[in-house]
Design an enzyme around this catalytic site. Structure first.
Site, PDB file in Angstrom:
ATOM      1  CB  VAL A   1      -9.854  -3.072  -5.177  1.00  0.00           C
ATOM      2  CG1 VAL A   1      -9.510  -1.613  -4.910  1.00  0.00           C
ATOM      3  CG2 VAL A   1     -11.116  -3.169  -6.008  1.00  0.00           C
ATOM      4  CG  ASN A   2      -3.155  -3.197  -3.679  1.00  0.00           C
ATOM      5  OD1 ASN A   2      -3.288  -3.883  -2.672  1.00  0.00           O
ATOM      6  ND2 ASN A   2      -2.126  -2.382  -3.846  1.00  0.00           N
TER       7      ASN A   2
ATOM      8  CE  LYS B   1      -5.538  -6.551  -2.022  1.00  0.00           C
ATOM      9  NZ  LYS B   1      -4.509  -5.863  -1.234  1.00  0.00           N
TER      10      LYS B   1
ATOM     11  CG  HIS C   1      -1.926  -1.133   1.134  1.00  0.00           C
ATOM     12  ND1 HIS C   1      -2.887  -1.250   0.151  1.00  0.00           N
ATOM     13  CD2 HIS C   1      -2.033  -2.233   1.921  1.00  0.00           C
ATOM     14  CE1 HIS C   1      -3.560  -2.368   0.353  1.00  0.00           C
ATOM     15  NE2 HIS C   1      -3.064  -2.978   1.409  1.00  0.00           N
TER      16      HIS C   1
ATOM     17  CG  HIS D   1      -6.487  -4.253   7.328  1.00  0.00           C
ATOM     18  ND1 HIS D   1      -6.615  -5.140   6.290  1.00  0.00           N
ATOM     19  CD2 HIS D   1      -7.697  -3.678   7.493  1.00  0.00           C
ATOM     20  CE1 HIS D   1      -7.868  -5.093   5.841  1.00  0.00           C
ATOM     21  NE2 HIS D   1      -8.540  -4.217   6.558  1.00  0.00           N
TER      22      HIS D   1
END
Length: 152
Positions: A67-68, A65, A38, A135
Protein backbone atom coordinates in the site's frame (compact mmCIF):
# COMPACT_ATOMS: atom_id res chain seq x y z
CA UNK A 1 33.06 52.90 2.92
CA UNK A 2 31.73 52.28 6.42
CA UNK A 3 28.26 51.44 5.07
CA UNK A 4 29.76 48.89 2.72
CA UNK A 5 31.68 47.16 5.54
CA UNK A 6 28.56 47.13 7.73
CA UNK A 7 26.59 45.55 4.92
CA UNK A 8 29.21 42.84 4.44
CA UNK A 9 29.29 42.11 8.17
CA UNK A 10 25.48 41.92 8.29
CA UNK A 11 25.41 39.53 5.34
CA UNK A 12 28.06 37.32 6.99
CA UNK A 13 26.05 37.22 10.20
CA UNK A 14 22.91 36.23 8.29
CA UNK A 15 24.79 33.48 6.45
CA UNK A 16 26.22 32.07 9.68
CA UNK A 17 22.80 32.25 11.34
CA UNK A 18 21.05 30.40 8.52
CA UNK A 19 23.85 27.80 8.41
CA UNK A 20 23.52 27.02 12.13
CA UNK A 21 19.74 26.67 11.79
CA UNK A 22 19.93 24.34 8.79
CA UNK A 23 18.47 20.87 9.21
CA UNK A 24 20.76 17.86 9.55
CA UNK A 25 21.41 16.13 6.23
CA UNK A 26 19.81 12.85 7.37
CA UNK A 27 16.52 14.64 8.13
CA UNK A 28 16.52 16.41 4.79
CA UNK A 29 17.16 13.06 3.01
CA UNK A 30 14.23 11.49 4.88
CA UNK A 31 12.04 14.50 4.07
CA UNK A 32 12.88 14.29 0.35
CA UNK A 33 12.19 10.54 0.43
CA UNK A 34 8.84 11.22 2.14
CA UNK A 35 7.91 13.74 -0.57
CA UNK A 36 8.87 11.26 -3.31
CA UNK A 37 6.75 8.52 -1.73
CA UNK A 38 3.72 10.48 -0.51
CA UNK A 39 3.35 13.90 -2.14
CA UNK A 40 1.12 13.68 -5.18
CA UNK A 41 -0.80 16.87 -5.86
CA UNK A 42 -1.63 15.64 -9.39
CA UNK A 43 -1.78 11.88 -8.77
CA UNK A 44 -5.18 10.34 -9.48
CA UNK A 45 -6.50 6.80 -8.98
CA UNK A 46 -5.63 5.73 -12.55
CA UNK A 47 -1.98 6.76 -12.13
CA UNK A 48 -0.99 4.54 -9.18
CA UNK A 49 0.96 1.87 -11.08
CA UNK A 50 2.86 4.35 -13.26
CA UNK A 51 3.74 6.80 -10.48
CA UNK A 52 4.92 4.07 -8.10
CA UNK A 53 7.08 2.55 -10.85
CA UNK A 54 8.45 5.92 -12.04
CA UNK A 55 9.33 7.03 -8.51
CA UNK A 56 10.90 3.62 -7.74
CA UNK A 57 8.72 3.07 -4.66
CA UNK A 58 9.12 -0.41 -3.15
CA UNK A 59 9.53 -2.00 0.26
CA UNK A 60 12.89 -2.34 1.98
CA UNK A 61 13.47 -5.78 0.41
CA UNK A 62 12.86 -4.48 -3.12
CA UNK A 63 9.43 -6.10 -3.42
CA UNK A 64 6.18 -4.44 -4.42
CA UNK A 65 4.93 -2.18 -1.64
CA UNK A 66 1.48 -3.48 -0.56
CA UNK A 67 0.00 0.00 0.00
CA UNK A 68 1.19 3.51 -0.74
CA UNK A 69 -0.70 6.77 -0.19
CA UNK A 70 -0.33 10.03 -2.08
CA UNK A 71 -1.44 13.28 -0.48
CA UNK A 72 -2.95 15.66 -3.02
CA UNK A 73 -1.40 18.85 -1.65
CA UNK A 74 1.64 21.06 -2.03
CA UNK A 75 4.65 20.33 0.15
CA UNK A 76 4.25 23.49 2.27
CA UNK A 77 0.68 22.52 3.19
CA UNK A 78 1.81 18.99 4.07
CA UNK A 79 4.79 20.29 6.07
CA UNK A 80 2.45 22.54 8.09
CA UNK A 81 0.91 19.39 9.65
CA UNK A 82 4.16 18.91 11.58
CA UNK A 83 4.04 22.12 13.54
CA UNK A 84 7.45 22.98 14.93
CA UNK A 85 8.42 20.04 17.13
CA UNK A 86 12.10 19.15 17.39
CA UNK A 87 11.87 15.49 18.41
CA UNK A 88 10.25 12.71 16.41
CA UNK A 89 6.51 12.82 17.05
CA UNK A 90 3.29 11.88 15.32
CA UNK A 91 1.00 14.71 14.24
CA UNK A 92 -2.57 14.44 12.97
CA UNK A 93 -3.74 17.07 10.51
CA UNK A 94 -6.39 19.46 11.69
CA UNK A 95 -7.93 19.53 8.23
CA UNK A 96 -8.87 16.77 5.80
CA UNK A 97 -6.77 16.11 2.70
CA UNK A 98 -7.64 14.33 -0.52
CA UNK A 99 -5.55 11.13 -0.46
CA UNK A 100 -5.08 8.57 -3.22
CA UNK A 101 -4.45 5.16 -1.64
CA UNK A 102 -2.83 2.68 -4.01
CA UNK A 103 -3.23 -1.01 -3.10
CA UNK A 104 -1.29 -3.79 -4.77
CA UNK A 105 -3.55 -5.94 -6.94
CA UNK A 106 -0.90 -8.11 -8.66
CA UNK A 107 2.83 -8.66 -8.78
CA UNK A 108 5.38 -9.43 -6.11
CA UNK A 109 8.71 -8.06 -7.30
CA UNK A 110 9.30 -4.46 -8.27
CA UNK A 111 8.86 -3.16 -10.99
CA UNK A 112 6.19 -5.74 -11.97
CA UNK A 113 3.62 -4.25 -9.59
CA UNK A 114 0.05 -3.37 -10.52
CA UNK A 115 -2.01 -1.11 -8.27
CA UNK A 116 -5.64 -0.11 -7.82
CA UNK A 117 -6.28 3.40 -6.52
CA UNK A 118 -8.97 4.87 -4.31
CA UNK A 119 -9.56 8.55 -3.57
CA UNK A 120 -10.65 9.44 -0.03
CA UNK A 121 -10.88 12.54 2.10
CA UNK A 122 -8.79 11.90 5.20
CA UNK A 123 -7.02 13.43 8.10
CA UNK A 124 -3.41 12.34 7.84
CA UNK A 125 -1.06 11.23 10.60
CA UNK A 126 2.59 11.99 9.92
CA UNK A 127 5.81 11.25 11.74
CA UNK A 128 7.82 14.47 11.91
CA UNK A 129 11.35 15.44 12.91
CA UNK A 130 12.45 19.04 13.39
CA UNK A 131 9.22 20.21 11.75
CA UNK A 132 9.61 18.07 8.61
CA UNK A 133 7.41 15.09 7.69
CA UNK A 134 9.54 11.95 7.37
CA UNK A 135 6.96 9.15 7.73
CA UNK A 136 3.37 8.57 6.61
CA UNK A 137 1.80 6.77 9.56
CA UNK A 138 -1.82 6.41 8.44
CA UNK A 139 -4.96 8.03 7.07
CA UNK A 140 -8.02 8.66 9.18
CA UNK A 141 -10.83 8.43 6.65
CA UNK A 142 -13.73 10.85 7.06
CA UNK A 143 -16.97 9.31 5.80
CA UNK A 144 -19.99 11.36 4.87
CA UNK A 145 -21.97 9.95 7.82
CA UNK A 146 -19.36 11.24 10.30
CA UNK A 147 -17.83 7.84 10.97
CA UNK A 148 -14.09 7.64 11.38
CA UNK A 149 -12.10 4.55 10.45
CA UNK A 150 -8.35 3.98 10.67
CA UNK A 151 -6.53 2.78 7.57
CA UNK A 152 -2.89 1.72 7.39
Amino acid sequence: MEIHQSTVILLLLLCVSSYTHAQPAHIMRRYQNFLNHHRGPYVNVEMCTDVIRDRKINDTAGNCKPVNSFIQADQDVIKAVCGGGKNYRLFQSGQPFPVVTCKLKSGQTYPNCKYRGKLSTCDIVLGCEHGFPVHYERSVEINSVSQVTLKM
